[in-house]
Motif scaffolding. Structure first.
Motif, PDB file in Angstrom:
ATOM      1  N   GLY A 156       0.797  -1.223   0.000  1.00  9.44           N
ATOM      2  CA  GLY A 156       0.000   0.000   0.000  1.00  9.44           C
ATOM      3  C   GLY A 156       0.827   1.269   0.000  1.00  9.44           C
ATOM      4  O   GLY A 156       0.264   2.368   0.099  1.00  9.44           O
ATOM      5  N   GLY A 157       2.123   1.136  -0.063  1.00 12.31           N
ATOM      6  CA  GLY A 157       2.973   2.317  -0.190  1.00 12.31           C
ATOM      7  C   GLY A 157       3.773   2.679   1.041  1.00 12.31           C
ATOM      8  O   GLY A 157       4.541   3.654   1.023  1.00 12.31           O
ATOM      9  N   VAL A 158       3.636   1.936   2.142  1.00 15.07           N
ATOM     10  CA  VAL A 158       4.419   2.233   3.343  1.00 15.07           C
ATOM     11  C   VAL A 158       5.831   1.686   3.139  1.00 15.07           C
ATOM     12  O   VAL A 158       5.997   0.505   2.809  1.00 15.07           O
ATOM     13  CB  VAL A 158       3.783   1.596   4.593  1.00 15.07           C
ATOM     14  CG1 VAL A 158       4.648   1.878   5.826  1.00 15.07           C
ATOM     15  CG2 VAL A 158       2.370   2.128   4.799  1.00 15.07           C
ATOM     16  N   PRO A 159       6.865   2.494   3.329  1.00 12.34           N
ATOM     17  CA  PRO A 159       8.234   1.982   3.190  1.00 12.34           C
ATOM     18  C   PRO A 159       8.483   0.810   4.131  1.00 12.34           C
ATOM     19  O   PRO A 159       8.008   0.803   5.274  1.00 12.34           O
ATOM     20  CB  PRO A 159       9.102   3.194   3.558  1.00 12.34           C
ATOM     21  CG  PRO A 159       8.232   4.383   3.290  1.00 12.34           C
ATOM     22  CD  PRO A 159       6.837   3.947   3.632  1.00 12.34           C
ATOM     23  N   ALA A 160       9.218  -0.170   3.641  1.00  9.07           N
ATOM     24  CA  ALA A 160       9.480  -1.360   4.447  1.00  9.07           C
ATOM     25  C   ALA A 160      10.178  -1.003   5.758  1.00  9.07           C
ATOM     26  O   ALA A 160       9.917  -1.617   6.803  1.00  9.07           O
ATOM     27  CB  ALA A 160      10.332  -2.343   3.647  1.00  9.07           C
ATOM     28  N   GLU A 161      11.044   0.001   5.723  1.00  7.88           N
ATOM     29  CA  GLU A 161      11.722   0.411   6.958  1.00  7.88           C
ATOM     30  C   GLU A 161      10.720   0.917   7.992  1.00  7.88           C
ATOM     31  O   GLU A 161      10.849   0.643   9.191  1.00  7.88           O
ATOM     32  CB  GLU A 161      12.769   1.480   6.656  1.00  7.88           C
ATOM     33  CG  GLU A 161      13.567   1.893   7.886  1.00  7.88           C
ATOM     34  CD  GLU A 161      14.720   2.822   7.539  1.00  7.88           C
ATOM     35  OE1 GLU A 161      14.973   3.749   8.323  1.00  7.88           O
ATOM     36  OE2 GLU A 161      15.373   2.628   6.487  1.00  7.88           O
ATOM     37  N   ASP A 162       9.710   1.646   7.551  1.00  8.66           N
ATOM     38  CA  ASP A 162       8.682   2.119   8.482  1.00  8.66           C
ATOM     39  C   ASP A 162       7.879   0.960   9.054  1.00  8.66           C
ATOM     40  O   ASP A 162       7.470   0.989  10.223  1.00  8.66           O
ATOM     41  CB  ASP A 162       7.744   3.102   7.780  1.00  8.66           C
ATOM     42  CG  ASP A 162       8.361   4.476   7.591  1.00  8.66           C
ATOM     43  OD1 ASP A 162       9.427   4.723   8.194  1.00  8.66           O
ATOM     44  OD2 ASP A 162       7.799   5.284   6.834  1.00  8.66           O
ATOM     45  N   VAL A 163       7.629  -0.050   8.241  1.00  6.07           N
ATOM     46  CA  VAL A 163       6.908  -1.221   8.752  1.00  6.07           C
ATOM     47  C   VAL A 163       7.719  -1.890   9.852  1.00  6.07           C
ATOM     48  O   VAL A 163       7.184  -2.288  10.891  1.00  6.07           O
ATOM     49  CB  VAL A 163       6.620  -2.210   7.609  1.00  6.07           C
ATOM     50  CG1 VAL A 163       6.049  -3.508   8.163  1.00  6.07           C
ATOM     51  CG2 VAL A 163       5.649  -1.594   6.611  1.00  6.07           C
ATOM     52  N   LEU A 164       9.034  -1.988   9.654  1.00 14.99           N
ATOM     53  CA  LEU A 164       9.888  -2.607  10.665  1.00 14.99           C
ATOM     54  C   LEU A 164       9.961  -1.780  11.940  1.00 14.99           C
ATOM     55  O   LEU A 164       9.828  -2.317  13.051  1.00 14.99           O
ATOM     56  CB  LEU A 164      11.303  -2.794  10.102  1.00 14.99           C
ATOM     57  CG  LEU A 164      11.481  -3.838   8.995  1.00 14.99           C
ATOM     58  CD1 LEU A 164      12.852  -3.691   8.353  1.00 14.99           C
ATOM     59  CD2 LEU A 164      11.300  -5.244   9.551  1.00 14.99           C
ATOM     60  N   LEU A 165      10.170  -0.458  11.780  1.00 16.21           N
ATOM     61  CA  LEU A 165      10.471   0.389  12.932  1.00 16.21           C
ATOM     62  C   LEU A 165       9.249   1.044  13.565  1.00 16.21           C
ATOM     63  O   LEU A 165       9.299   1.433  14.738  1.00 16.21           O
ATOM     64  CB  LEU A 165      11.459   1.486  12.521  1.00 16.21           C
ATOM     65  CG  LEU A 165      12.813   1.001  12.002  1.00 16.21           C
ATOM     66  CD1 LEU A 165      13.711   2.186  11.677  1.00 16.21           C
ATOM     67  CD2 LEU A 165      13.488   0.083  13.004  1.00 16.21           C
ATOM     68  N   ARG A 166       8.154   1.162  12.812  1.00 13.45           N
ATOM     69  CA  ARG A 166       6.981   1.867  13.345  1.00 13.45           C
ATOM     70  C   ARG A 166       5.771   0.963  13.538  1.00 13.45           C
ATOM     71  O   ARG A 166       4.738   1.411  14.050  1.00 13.45           O
ATOM     72  CB  ARG A 166       6.630   3.039  12.423  1.00 13.45           C
ATOM     73  CG  ARG A 166       7.739   4.087  12.344  1.00 13.45           C
ATOM     74  CD  ARG A 166       7.394   5.187  11.361  1.00 13.45           C
ATOM     75  NE  ARG A 166       6.176   5.887  11.737  1.00 13.45           N
ATOM     76  CZ  ARG A 166       5.523   6.733  10.954  1.00 13.45           C
ATOM     77  NH1 ARG A 166       5.973   6.962   9.720  1.00 13.45           N
ATOM     78  NH2 ARG A 166       4.427   7.331  11.367  1.00 13.45           N
ATOM     79  N   VAL A 167       5.896  -0.295  13.174  1.00 16.60           N
ATOM     80  CA  VAL A 167       4.808  -1.254  13.396  1.00 16.60           C
ATOM     81  C   VAL A 167       5.315  -2.457  14.191  1.00 16.60           C
ATOM     82  O   VAL A 167       4.881  -2.711  15.315  1.00 16.60           O
ATOM     83  CB  VAL A 167       4.177  -1.715  12.063  1.00 16.60           C
ATOM     84  CG1 VAL A 167       3.102  -2.767  12.329  1.00 16.60           C
ATOM     85  CG2 VAL A 167       3.581  -0.527  11.311  1.00 16.60           C
ATOM     86  N   ILE A 168       6.266  -3.194  13.615  1.00 20.87           N
ATOM     87  CA  ILE A 168       6.733  -4.415  14.269  1.00 20.87           C
ATOM     88  C   ILE A 168       7.486  -4.104  15.559  1.00 20.87           C
ATOM     89  O   ILE A 168       7.197  -4.700  16.614  1.00 20.87           O
ATOM     90  CB  ILE A 168       7.615  -5.235  13.306  1.00 20.87           C
ATOM     91  CG1 ILE A 168       6.798  -5.684  12.091  1.00 20.87           C
ATOM     92  CG2 ILE A 168       8.207  -6.445  14.025  1.00 20.87           C
ATOM     93  CD1 ILE A 168       7.614  -6.409  11.033  1.00 20.87           C
TER      94      ILE A 168
END
Length: 335
Positions: free
Chosen positions: A34-46
């Motif tokens: 959906g356009g979220v950078p993978a780094e943000d998924v790692l650092l801001r979600v997981i």
């Protein structure tokens, strides 16, 4: 429209809380698509979801089993991000490893994935990498830098040996993780070439140029003195003597206290031990175990260590910290 990552983290926590591996993986992959950078998924979600797991365990809202299951799902989610986004290496090579004895691998794995996303060719070596095996890997692969993760300060003596061994073969070490201190004080004390508080900060630090070897410490504190050696060598015997007197206190809790005491002796920092005592009292209070039991255990431990003056001073400070927790607890329960 950019997804609400705070809401996504809440959904992620619910999924890992019920060990829904497929749901968690679908969520992170869909965020990326959906356009979220993978780094943000790692650092801001997981990462924040996993921090919340630790908090829920500490407050006794989640069991150890549920915490372990959630962590396993988070490891799978990180792997899914890694498999879904495959940037070509554009920088040098970095070996990423947990310090010997450090089994909390997830924060270090996340750092490895952020470095990979930033263009590094990454060898992630996993949890608890013995120093000699790491050095063999360095000889075989020749990375530009070692990124060494350490979550628990009880692993600092082994991390120190690893840092020195890496530097001896000409490879600088970037230290990261809570075990090196919130401000990196222990990374500096142990002679690491650089320190970063977070995975993205580690990537930024390496992007600015590889760490250079530090100048020799001027009048550096002597690490690993006679008391440290004695406590390390006789740990099991000393714990057995304490347990003979204090039957109701669990060996596991005493073992953790002993390990933090030994680490504090190694780095000459009383706060490392007293902060852990305070944290232990809070965790036990959430389980309706009074902090007075910690006071009793520390007092007995101090009596056993008749020939260790530095350790006795630290244990006295630990008793003071535990008594403060007792006073706070009494105030809270009387309100």
């Amino acid at each position: 429209m950019t997804p609400d990552l705070e809401a996504a983290t809440g959904r992620y926590l619910k999924l890992i809380g019920r060990a829904d591996e497929y749901g968690a993986v679908d969520l992170v992959v869909n965020l990326i698509d959906g356009g979220v950078p993978a780094e943000d998924v790692l650092l801001r979600v997981i990462a924040p979801g996993q921090r919340r797991v630790g908090e829920l365990w500490a407050s006794n809202e989640w069991s150890v089993a549920r915490e372990h299951a959630a962590t396993a799902v988070s490891e799978r989610a990180v792997a899914a991000v890694s498999g879904h986004v495959r940037p070509a290496p554009t920088r040098g090579r970095v070996a990423v490893a947990c310090a010997d004895g450090e089994y909390h691998a997830l924060p270090t794995r996340i750092m490895a994935e952020v470095l990979r996303l930033r263009g590094w060719d990454v060898d992630f070596l996993g949890a608890s990498v013995p120093g000699p095996h790491l050095i063999s890997h360095l000889h075989q692969t020749g990375p530009d830098v070692v990124a060494l993760g350490c979550t628990l300060p009880t692993r600092l003596p082994r991390a120190h040996a690893t840092i020195a061994a890496c530097q001896a073969v000409g490879i600088p070490v970037l230290a990261g993780g809570a075990g090196f201190g919130a401000d990196g004080r222990y990374a500096r004390l142990l002679g690491a070439d650089a320190w970063a508080p977070t995975a993205d900060a580690a990537a930024d630090r390496l992007a600015a140029g590889l760490p250079s070897f530090p100048a020799a410490h001027d009048g550096a504190v002597q690490l690993g003195d006679e008391e440290y050696a004695y406590l390390t060598r006789h740990r099991a015997e000393l714990l057995s003597r304490v347990m003979d007197t204090l039957g109701e206190h669990t060996g596991e809790d005493l073992g953790h206290l002993a390990d933090f005491l030994i680490a504090a002796i190694y780095v000459h920092d009383a706060s490392l031990f007293t902060d852990f005592v305070t944290w232990t009292c809070r965790v036990l209070a959430a389980r309706n175990v009074p902090a007075e039991s910690v006071v009793l255990g520390l007092n007995i431990f101090r009596d056993v260590l008749a020939d260790c003056p530095r350790a006795r001073v630290l244990l006295t400070e630990g008793v003071t910290a535990a008594r403060s927790c007792c006073a706070v607890r009494r105030t809270e329960t009387s309100v």
